[in-house]
Design an enzyme around this catalytic site. Structure first.
Site, short mmCIF file in Angstrom:
data_model
loop_
_atom_site.label_atom_id
_atom_site.label_comp_id
_atom_site.label_asym_id
_atom_site.label_seq_id
_atom_site.Cartn_x
_atom_site.Cartn_y
_atom_site.Cartn_z
N ASP A 49 0.32 8.09 7.02
CA ASP A 49 0.77 7.59 7.65
C ASP A 49 2.69 7.44 7.66
OD1 ASP A 49 -1.23 5.70 7.25
OD2 ASP A 49 -1.41 4.60 5.69
N ASN A 92 -4.27 5.26 11.35
CA ASN A 92 -4.43 3.77 11.22
C ASN A 92 -3.39 3.41 10.44
OD1 ASN A 92 -6.64 1.56 10.34
ND2 ASN A 92 -8.09 2.56 8.97
N ASP A 319 -4.06 -4.23 -3.20
CA ASP A 319 -4.60 -2.72 -2.90
C ASP A 319 -4.45 -1.94 -3.98
OD1 ASP A 319 -3.62 -2.73 -0.13
OD2 ASP A 319 -1.82 -1.40 0.10
N GLU A 347 -8.54 -0.65 6.02
CA GLU A 347 -8.55 0.58 6.34
C GLU A 347 -10.27 0.49 6.83
OE1 GLU A 347 -6.84 0.13 4.50
OE2 GLU A 347 -5.16 1.87 4.50
N HIS A 393 -8.89 5.43 2.15
CA HIS A 393 -8.23 6.65 0.73
C HIS A 393 -8.86 5.68 -0.86
CE1 HIS A 393 -4.02 3.95 1.44
NE2 HIS A 393 -5.14 3.43 1.88
N ARG A 394 -8.82 4.65 -0.62
CA ARG A 394 -9.10 4.59 -1.66
C ARG A 394 -10.05 4.18 -2.32
NH1 ARG A 394 -3.73 2.44 -2.37
NH2 ARG A 394 -2.48 1.85 -0.47
N LYS A 418 -3.79 9.82 3.64
CA LYS A 418 -3.85 8.79 4.20
C LYS A 418 -2.65 8.28 3.48
CE LYS A 418 -4.49 4.46 6.89
NZ LYS A 418 -3.65 2.95 5.54
O1 S3P Z 1 3.79 -3.88 4.45
C1 S3P Z 1 3.23 -3.58 3.79
O2 S3P Z 1 4.12 -2.48 3.73
C2 S3P Z 1 1.55 -3.51 3.26
C3 S3P Z 1 1.22 -4.69 2.97
C4 S3P Z 1 -0.38 -5.45 2.09
O3 S3P Z 1 -1.08 -5.78 3.79
P1 S3P Z 1 -1.37 -6.93 3.96
O4 S3P Z 1 0.07 -7.78 4.35
O5 S3P Z 1 -2.30 -7.08 5.48
O6 S3P Z 1 -2.49 -7.37 3.30
C5 S3P Z 1 -1.20 -3.72 1.80
O7 S3P Z 1 -2.43 -3.89 1.82
C6 S3P Z 1 -0.94 -2.54 2.88
O8 S3P Z 1 -1.34 -1.51 2.48
C7 S3P Z 1 0.96 -1.79 3.13
C1 PEP Z 2 -4.57 -2.16 3.56
C2 PEP Z 2 -3.71 -0.24 3.81
O1 PEP Z 2 -3.11 0.62 4.44
P1 PEP Z 2 -1.94 0.12 5.69
O2 PEP Z 2 -1.12 0.04 5.84
O3 PEP Z 2 -2.69 0.60 6.94
O4 PEP Z 2 -2.96 -1.46 5.67
C3 PEP Z 2 -4.27 0.34 2.58
O5 PEP Z 2 -2.82 1.47 2.07
O6 PEP Z 2 -4.63 0.03 1.19
#
Ligand code: S3P
Ligand code: PEP
Length: 432
Positions: A49, A92, A319, A347, A393-394, A418
């Protein structure tokens, strides 16, 4: 397809130094790139990422140097990327795709943003609709409402923007990080519910580290004055990843412990730190310092099994809630995780994936649009189940915890790259 066979592990203990937070790393990379001055970042996560964000920023003309002590030096562009036409591939990585969409929409250039096929199934229309209200010129290059996107030069006006926040908080976060580039006063209103609110708090905290302050009222109305620009703070540090911490802390809660994670603690800015509240509710013992958390199994319990089931709204920890779903397999009773509708557009469809794979182990599962209910098997878990990970990944990291009750096969374990490329090496430290 390759796989990793994890043998049965009956006890865990040890200390894990966490990798940097994904959410903070990608925010700081972007803000350093947009700022005035040079930023030296320590503790940055190195994973797929963050590689997507780094590669995109380099394509946009940003100079990024790795130093020998593995710090990263980013020379900011003072709000204007030198490259005005580019094609970006963002894998992704939601934390790269959404904020870069917002920033590039205000950059007066021509950009094409694409990702892996799953990214093209993750909606982005709420962000595009908000940006269009202030004059952004964005076309859908594939299916309407989804990436890939074609961004054209905009004619930006100041004013009020309404944005929906019930599918992903990343739309609001991306918009807020981009708006100071307009140089105009802006007011943002969340239209309806805002999910995953701690991530928006994290966004405002990182913006403040770069000198831009946003006022907000109850996380519904946000306002910023027009003259604020991002300034490099010089040196900046990324704390450990609280979501990555959840697997190790859960291992300590399930199989003895103590397990200590270093890099997050009382002073953490991340919402997923609240995962420990759920573990405590389940009966685990948790201790916390400024920069560490330690977890071990319940000392004694009135019931046969150690941990106890919970019924919890997990909207604030989407998460780490995946780790809770697996922890529920080790608890007495039926656990319900509510308000996790966003799992459907991450994901993979995580409610479907979690239900299918937990069922393979003998669990009884009930699920709906935004909840999952998990009853562990009465007897032992099915041994040697082959767990599909759906390029998530999770899924891989959370199902590794099943090895604390039965040998398990994790398919495509490399998907952990990821956010946590050496996850399985770190997990094995707990068994030594
Ligand atoms: O802003 C961020 O860093 C994130 C927000 C969350 O997503 P959502 O807002 O889509 O739930 C989380 O699931 C993602 O892993 C990271
Ligand atoms: C939802 C996740 O990733 P993303 O930042 O791609 O949304 C995650 O890391 O669980």
């Amino acid at each position: 397809m390759n796989w990793l066979d994890l043998p049965l592990i009956d006890k865990v203990h040890g200390v894990i130094r966490l990798p940097g937070s994904k959410s903070i790393s990608n925010r700081i990379l972007l803000l350093s790139a947009l700022a005035e001055g040079v930023t030296t970042i320590s503790g940055l996560l190195q994973s797929d990422d963050t590689s997507q964000m780094l590669a995109a920023l380099r394509t946009l003309g940003i100079s990024i140097q790795f130093s020998e002590d593995s710090n990263i030096e980013v020379t900011g562009c003072q709000g204007k990327f030198s490259v005005k036409e580019a094609r970006l591939f963002l894998g992704n990585a939601g934390t790269a795709f959404r904020p870069l969409t917002a920033v590039l929409a205000l950059m007066h250039g021509r950009y094409y943003l694409a990702g892996v096929p799953r990214m093209h199934e993750r909606p982005i229309d709420d962000l595009v609709n908000a940006l269009r209200q202030i004059g952004a010129n964005i076309d859908y290059a594939g299916q309407s409402g989804f990436p890939p996107l074609k961004i054209n030069p905009a004619n930006i006006q100041s004013g009020a923007v309404a944005i929906k926040g019930d599918i992903s908080s990343q739309f609001l976060s991306g918009l807020l990080m981009a708006l100071p580039l307009t140089g105009k006063p802006m007011v943002v209103t969340v239209d309806g519910l805002l999910i995953s609110q701690p991530y928006v708090a994290l966004t405002l905290q990182q913006m403040a580290r770069f000198g831009v302050h946003v006022e907000h009222e109850s996380w519904q109305h946000f306002s910023m004055t027009g003259e604020q620009v991002y300034h490099s703070p010089g040196n900046i540090w990324v704390e450990g990843d609280a979501s990555s911490a959840s697997y190790f802390l859960a291992a300590g809660a399930i199989a003895g412990g103590p397990v200590r994670v270093e890099g997050v603690g009382h002073t953490s800015q991340q919402g997923d730190i609240r995962f420990v509240d759920a573990l405590e509710k389940m009966g685990a013992c948790v201790k916390m310092g400024d920069d560490w958390i330690e977890c071990s199994s319940p000392r004694r319990s009135a019931v046969g099994k150690q941990l106890m089931a919970i019924d919890m709204d997990c909207n604030h920890i989407p998460d780490a809630a995946m780790t809770l779903a697996i922890t529920a397999m080790f608890a007495q009773g039926t656990t319900t995780l509510r308000n996790i509708g966003s799992w459907r557009v991450k994901e993979t469809d995580r409610i479907a994936a979690m239900s299918t794979e937990l069922s393979k182990l003998g669990a009884r599962i009930e699920s709906g649009e935004d909840f999952i209910r998990i009853t562990p098997p009465d007897g032992p878990f099915t041994a040697n189940a082959a767990i599909e990970t759906y390029d998530d990944h999770r899924m891989a990291m959370s199902f590794s915890l099943i090895s604390l009750a039965a040998p398990v096969r994790i398919l495509d374990p490399g998907c952990v790259a990821k956010t946590f490329p050496d996850y399985f090496e770190k997990f094995s430290i707990l068994t030594r």
